[in-house]
Design a protein around this motif. Structure first.
Motif, short mmCIF file in Angstrom:
data_model
loop_
_atom_site.label_atom_id
_atom_site.label_comp_id
_atom_site.label_asym_id
_atom_site.label_seq_id
_atom_site.Cartn_x
_atom_site.Cartn_y
_atom_site.Cartn_z
N SER A 73 0.82 -1.23 0.00
CA SER A 73 0.00 0.00 0.00
C SER A 73 0.84 1.27 0.00
CB SER A 73 -0.96 0.00 1.19
OG SER A 73 -0.25 -0.04 2.41
N VAL A 124 0.96 2.42 -3.67
CA VAL A 124 -0.28 2.61 -4.42
C VAL A 124 -0.48 4.10 -4.71
CG1 VAL A 124 -2.80 2.43 -4.29
CG2 VAL A 124 -1.37 0.56 -3.47
N SER A 155 -2.87 6.60 -4.85
CA SER A 155 -4.25 6.82 -4.42
C SER A 155 -4.83 8.13 -4.95
CB SER A 155 -4.31 6.82 -2.88
OG SER A 155 -3.55 7.89 -2.38
N ARG A 156 -4.04 8.85 -5.72
CA ARG A 156 -4.49 10.14 -6.27
C ARG A 156 -4.37 10.13 -7.79
NH1 ARG A 156 -6.84 13.56 -2.69
NH2 ARG A 156 -5.93 15.30 -3.77
#
Length: 131
Positions: free
Chosen positions: A53, A56, A58-59
């Protein structure tokens, strides 16, 4: 570029202060375009296991880069304007990032364990080149 009603141009003194704050006011400066190394540097500084994670995005957003590094933004409205202060701060942040990589011994090779712990593609790429 036009300055708004209540805005004044940035001064050289303010630029110097911003550079000072970049060097003294942040525990970690990372670069999005070098995200994997930024994550690895963060773990070197603060500890903790590398996990998937961490890597990752995420945006996510629209692709901002075309082939050969050309921008997909329509920059014609800028009429060649480049913000020298933004450029200077980005250069300073990049310098701090690179200095920290050197200081803490962070490189693609040294981050192999972190990448492999997190099951990242960079692990496979490094493993192949080190054989």
């Amino acid at each position: 570029c036009k300055i708004g009603k209540n805005e004044t141009p940035v001064s050289e003194a303010e630029l110097l202060e911003a550079r000072r704050k970049l060097r003294a006011g942040f525990a970690l400066i990372g670069l999005v375009e070098k995200w994997e190394l930024t994550v690895c540097l963060g773990h070197r500084l603060f500890g903790g296991p590398c996990v998937a994670s961490d890597f990752v995005n995420s945006r996510t957003g629209a692709i901002r880069q075309g082939s050969h590094g050309t921008s997909l933004y329509d920059v014609r409205k800028l009429q060649g304007f480049q913000d020298k202060f933004d450029g200077a701060l980005y250069a300073e942040a990049t310098a701090v990032f690179n200095e920290n990589l050197d200081h803490y011994g962070v490189s693609w090779q040294s981050c192999q364990l972190c990448f492999c712990e997190a099951h990242q593609p960079a692990c496979d790429a490094i493993a192949k080149t080190s054989r």
